[in-house]
Design an enzyme around this catalytic site. Structure first.
Site, PDB file in Angstrom:
ATOM      1  N   PHE A   3       0.854  -1.184   0.000  1.00 20.65           N
ATOM      2  CA  PHE A   3       0.000   0.000   0.000  1.00 20.65           C
ATOM      3  C   PHE A   3       0.891   1.236   0.000  1.00 20.65           C
ATOM      4  CE2 PHE A   3      -2.768   3.144   2.115  1.00 20.65           C
ATOM      5  CZ  PHE A   3      -3.940   2.988   1.394  1.00 20.65           C
ATOM      6  N   PRO A  30       6.627  12.165   1.595  1.00 21.61           N
ATOM      7  CA  PRO A  30       7.464  12.847   2.588  1.00 21.61           C
ATOM      8  C   PRO A  30       7.073  14.286   2.863  1.00 21.61           C
ATOM      9  CG  PRO A  30       8.667  12.524   0.529  1.00 21.61           C
ATOM     10  CD  PRO A  30       7.407  11.732   0.415  1.00 21.61           C
ATOM     11  N   GLY A  65       0.540  15.038   3.823  1.00 24.38           N
ATOM     12  CA  GLY A  65      -0.165  14.110   4.697  1.00 24.38           C
ATOM     13  C   GLY A  65      -0.436  12.823   3.939  1.00 24.38           C
ATOM     14  N   ARG A  69       8.327 -13.771  40.558  1.00 27.53           N
ATOM     15  CA  ARG A  69       9.370 -12.962  41.182  1.00 27.53           C
ATOM     16  C   ARG A  69       9.074 -12.801  42.671  1.00 27.53           C
ATOM     17  NH1 ARG A  69      14.107 -10.968  42.692  1.00 27.53           N
ATOM     18  NH2 ARG A  69      14.317  -8.689  42.557  1.00 27.53           N
ATOM     19  N   GLN A 123       7.191  -1.924  33.753  1.00 30.17           N
ATOM     20  CA  GLN A 123       7.443  -1.480  35.120  1.00 30.17           C
ATOM     21  C   GLN A 123       7.344  -2.645  36.106  1.00 30.17           C
ATOM     22  OE1 GLN A 123       8.522   1.482  35.629  1.00 30.17           O
ATOM     23  NE2 GLN A 123       8.603   1.539  37.859  1.00 30.17           N
ATOM     24  N   HIS A 172       8.221  -5.593  35.566  1.00 31.35           N
ATOM     25  CA  HIS A 172       9.473  -6.342  35.440  1.00 31.35           C
ATOM     26  C   HIS A 172      10.647  -5.646  36.135  1.00 31.35           C
ATOM     27  CE1 HIS A 172       7.286  -8.524  32.293  1.00 31.35           C
ATOM     28  NE2 HIS A 172       8.258  -9.417  32.281  1.00 31.35           N
ATOM     29  N   GLU A 221      -1.431   3.496   9.929  1.00 26.14           N
ATOM     30  CA  GLU A 221      -2.755   3.866   9.413  1.00 26.14           C
ATOM     31  C   GLU A 221      -3.253   5.196   9.964  1.00 26.14           C
ATOM     32  OE1 GLU A 221      -2.672   2.190   7.202  1.00 26.14           O
ATOM     33  OE2 GLU A 221      -3.008   0.057   7.394  1.00 26.14           O
ATOM     34  N   GLY A 222      -2.314   6.104  10.224  1.00 27.74           N
ATOM     35  CA  GLY A 222      -2.678   7.441  10.659  1.00 27.74           C
ATOM     36  C   GLY A 222      -2.473   7.653  12.145  1.00 27.74           C
ATOM     37  N   THR A 223      -1.889   8.781  12.499  1.00 36.53           N
ATOM     38  CA  THR A 223      -1.638   9.106  13.900  1.00 36.53           C
ATOM     39  C   THR A 223      -2.957   9.339  14.644  1.00 36.53           C
ATOM     40  OG1 THR A 223      -1.539  11.477  13.465  1.00 36.53           O
ATOM     41  CG2 THR A 223       0.523  10.236  13.244  1.00 36.53           C
TER      42      THR A 223
END
Length: 398
Positions: A133, A138, A141, A278, A347, A349, A374-376
Site C-alpha cells: 500500500f 514525505p 499528509g 518474582r 514497570q 518487570h 494507518e494514521g496518527t
C-alpha cells in the site's frame, strides 16, 4: 475501463462456529510454538526469512479473510479480528504480514475488472503476489494533498513523485500507489494504480532500520516518468482516494486496533507471569498492592479497547455509515491503551525488563509502531470530531 460490481468484499461470508473454533485453536498453537521460534530468528537476523512467508502461505494464514469464491477461507471480518488478536501476540513482523496480506485485496476488489481480478486479486489472496500500500509522501499528509502525479500518453501513464514509509516497499511485487492527474487538486483526479516493482524510472531506497518491528522492510520511492499501463488503473480516474481511504483504511484501522489488543494481552501475560514468579521478602511481587493495581488497570484497559474494536468491526461488516468514525475511535483508543499497558508491564518487570534478554523488551519496542500506523491519533481525532459535528448539524437541520 468498466468496473464489474461485486459483493464479495468479505462482509457477507462467514464460516460455521465449529470450523472457526478449530481454526482459532490451530492459530493459537502455532503462535505459541513455531511462531515464537520464528520471532527469535527474526530478532537474531533482522530479516523475515522467505521460509516464513512460505509457511504462512501453505497454512492458509495469508488468505483467511477473503471470500471462498476468491480463494480465501471465507471468514467474516469480525471472525478475522479474533484471529488478528492472536497473531498479534507473536512477533510484530508476523502480525504485519498477516494483517497486510489479508487486507490489501479488499481495497481493490470492488473496483477491478474481471481480468484484473484474475491477474491481481486472486494471486494476492493466494499469497503469490505481495502488494504494498503506497500512499504516504514525505512532504504531505496521507490524503487529498498528495502531489505525486501522472500524465497520460496513449495507453500509458507516466508517473512522477515520491513516496516514503512504505511497508514491504522493497520486496513487494507491485505497489498499490495513489497519485493524481497533472493539474488536478483535492480528491478530484486521483487515481489508484498497480505499479510493477521492477518498472523503469524507479529509485528504491531501503529504509528498514526501525526501532521495532524488525524484519519488515520499508522503502522510500522516487518515480521519474515511470510508465504504468492504463490497464493497471483500478476504477476510474477520480476514484483514487475512495479506494485508498474507504476500501483499505477503514477496515485496516480496525485491524490495527485489534493488533494493539493482542499485543497488550501478550504484555499482560508476561507481566502476570513475572509478578507471580518474582519473589521479594519471601513473597511474590503479585501480592504487592502497587503491582496488583497495575495488573488490574491493564486488564480493564484491554477489555474496554477490545469491545470497542469488535463493535467497530461488526459495524463495518454491516456496511454501517458510522463504521469509518468508529474505526478511528477504536484505533485511537487501542493505541493509547497499548502505550499504558506495555509501560506498566515493563514497570512490573523492574530493571530486568529493559534488557533484550527479556521478552517484554521487544513487546515494548514494537508497541510504538501502532501509534502512527494507518494514521496518527491526531488524524483519528480529526475524523471523529468531523463525524460528531456533522451529525450535530444534521440533527439541528432535521
Amino acid at each position: 475501463m468498466t468496473s464489474i460490481p461485486v459483493t464479495t468484499d468479505g462482509r457477507g461470508s462467514r464460516i460455521e462456529q465449529p470450523e472457526y473454533d478449530a481454526v482459532l485453536d490451530e492459530v493459537t498453537r502455532w503462535v505459541q510454538d513455531p511462531g515464537e521460534e520464528w520471532a527469535e530468528r527474526i530478532e537474531e537476523t533482522g530479516t523475515v526469512p522467505r521460509e516464513l512467508f512460505d509457511e504462512l502461505k501453505q497454512r492458509g494464514y495469508l488468505s483467511m479473510a477473503a471470500p471462498r469464491d476468491l480463494g480465501g477461507r471465507g471468514l467474516a471480518f469480525s471472525q478475522w479480528m479474533g484471529l488478528m488478536e492472536v497473531f498479534s501476540r507473536s512477533h510484530a513482523s508476523i502480525r504485519m504480514l498477516v494483517h497486510v496480506l489479508n487486507g490489501t485485496w479488499r481495497a481493490i476488489n470492488p473496483h477491478v475488472t474481471e481480468a484484473q481480478r484474475e491477474k491481481f486479486v486472486k494471486p494476492m489472496i493466494a499469497g503469490e503476489l505481495l502488494v504494498a500500500f503506497t500512499l504516504t509522501e514525505p512532504g504531505n499528509g496521507t490524503g487529498a494533498d498528495i502531489t505525486s502525479t501522472v500524465r497520460r500518453e496513449g495507453d500509458t501513464y507516466l508517473l512522477n513523485g515520491r513516496k516514503h514509509l512504505i511497508t514491504f516497499g522493497v520486496n513487494c511485487d507491485y505497489w498499490l500507489l495513489f497519485a493524481r492527474l497533472e493539474g488536478t487538486s483535492g480528491k478530484e483526479g486521483t487515481v489508484a494504480l498497480l505499479v510493477d516493482r521492477h518498472a523503469p524510472g524507479v529509485e528504491v531506497e531501503d529504509t528498514s532500520q526501525t526501532m521495532g518491528v524488525h524484519g519488515t522492510d520499508h522503502a522510500s520511492l522516487t518515480f521519474t516518468d515511470t510508465p504504468v499501463p492504463v490497464a493497471q488503473r483500478l476504477g476510474e480516474e477520480g476514484d483514487g482516494l475512495a479506494i485508498a481511504l474507504g476500501g483499505f483504511l477503514t477496515p485496516s484501522r480496525i485491524s490495527v486496533a485489534m493488533s494493539c489488543v493482542g499485543l497488550a494481552e501478550r504484555a499482560q501475560e508476561l507481566a502476570v507471569d513475572y509478578a507471580t514468579g518474582r519473589v521479594t521478602f519471601g513473597k511474590p511481587i503479585a501480592s504487592r498492592q502497587a503491582v496488583a493495581f497495575m495488573i488490574a488497570e491493564n486488564e480493564a484497559d484491554i477489555q474496554a479497547a477490545k469491545q470497542l474494536t469488535l463493535h467497530a468491526a461488526r459495524r463495518w461488516e454491516e456496511g454501517a455509515d458510522d463504521a469509518p468514525a468508529l474505526s478511528s475511535m477504536a484505533k485511537m483508543t487501542a493505541v493509547d491503551m497499548l502505550t499504558r499497558v506495555t509501560d506498566k508491564a515493563l514497570q512490573v518487570h523492574g530493571g530486568i525488563g529493559y534488557w533484550k534478554t527479556s521478552p517484554i523488551e521487544r513487546v515494548y519496542r514494537d508497541a510504538r509502531a501502532q501509534r502512527f500506523e494507518e494514521g496518527t491519533n491526531e488524524i483519528q481525532k480529526t475524523v471523529v470530531a468531523r463525524d460528531v459535528f456533522t451529525r450535530a448539524a444534521q440533527k439541528e437541520n432535521a
